[in-house]
Scaffold this active site. Sequence first.
Site, PDB file in Angstrom:
ATOM      1  N   ASP A  39      24.517 -12.574   4.328  1.00  0.00           N
ATOM      2  CA  ASP A  39      25.364 -12.125   3.540  1.00  0.00           C
ATOM      3  C   ASP A  39      26.911 -12.015   3.976  1.00  0.00           C
ATOM      4  O   ASP A  39      27.829 -11.734   3.089  1.00  0.00           O
ATOM      5  CB  ASP A  39      25.022 -10.964   2.638  1.00  0.00           C
ATOM      6  CG  ASP A  39      24.749  -9.747   3.730  1.00  0.00           C
ATOM      7  OD1 ASP A  39      25.331  -9.918   4.707  1.00  0.00           O
ATOM      8  OD2 ASP A  39      24.230  -8.587   3.292  1.00  0.00           O
ATOM      9  N   ASP A 150      13.943  -9.143   7.254  1.00  0.00           N
ATOM     10  CA  ASP A 150      14.925 -10.027   6.179  1.00  0.00           C
ATOM     11  C   ASP A 150      15.737 -11.033   7.374  1.00  0.00           C
ATOM     12  O   ASP A 150      16.508 -10.591   8.046  1.00  0.00           O
ATOM     13  CB  ASP A 150      15.787  -9.281   5.489  1.00  0.00           C
ATOM     14  CG  ASP A 150      16.109 -10.312   4.277  1.00  0.00           C
ATOM     15  OD1 ASP A 150      15.953 -11.396   4.117  1.00  0.00           O
ATOM     16  OD2 ASP A 150      17.235  -9.545   3.466  1.00  0.00           O
TER      17      ASP A 150
END
Length: 236
Positions: A39, A150
């Site tokens: 991100d 993640d």
Amino acid sequence: MKYALALLALVAAVLSEDIHFETVVGGRSGNGKTTRYWDCCKPSCAWKENIRTRDMKPVNTCAKNGRNTLSPSVQSGCNGGSAYMCNNNQPWAVNNTLGYGFAAASFAGGVDTNMCCACFKVDFTDQIAGKSMVIQVTNTGSDLSSNHFDIALPGGGVGIFNAGCHNQWNAPWNGWGDQYGGVKSRNECYTLPKDLQSGCLFRFDFLKNANNPGMRFNQVKCPREIIAKSGCSLDP
Ligand SMILES: *[C@@H]1O[C@H](CO)[C@@H](O)[C@H](O)[C@H]1NC(C)=O
């Protein structure tokens, strides 16, 4: 003859150099799940406040170019500031069966900063059984479940923070490819900034495009190659 044998043994030992990852006594282990993300945001473990002890250095955070490190107090580019994920937080292959990398992780579910900078040997199951990664925890996530890693993979989807890569790299709003899951083909990796392409390709080459493979994890001492990139170590 004796010398020749000794030399041979030495050469054999060097050639087959086996990195042994030292298990952390009392560390965490278990079965877990993986997802992927990139991100571009400053990771949570880059805040001094989120690091276990005062003398530990937090994870490096970088300027817009992803290369120059910034002070840990600079606000995240996903929250009005100018600090981003450093490009070298992407994964790399040591060889065909071992990779190194970084992840946002949670053990109890939700935000879990007390494992910042711990390392884990992750042995994949499912589609890529036989492959392992050593992964350092550099981030947290409110959307993570328990024993959930993640993995930081450029082009792996921006997830809930959809503005970071747009702010940093002028990536499409919601990031490259799908907001969740990211790019769909190896070729699309070449639409990422040059500095992030190798980590995107890692997903298609080393991970064989396995979609969120399961795994077993064991806490290990962080290899120095990983600490050299993140800047963060649990060891004094
Ligand atoms: C990959 O490297 C690790 C660490 O050096 C080693 O233990 C393993 O045997 C290597 N695997 C292959 C296929 O060369």
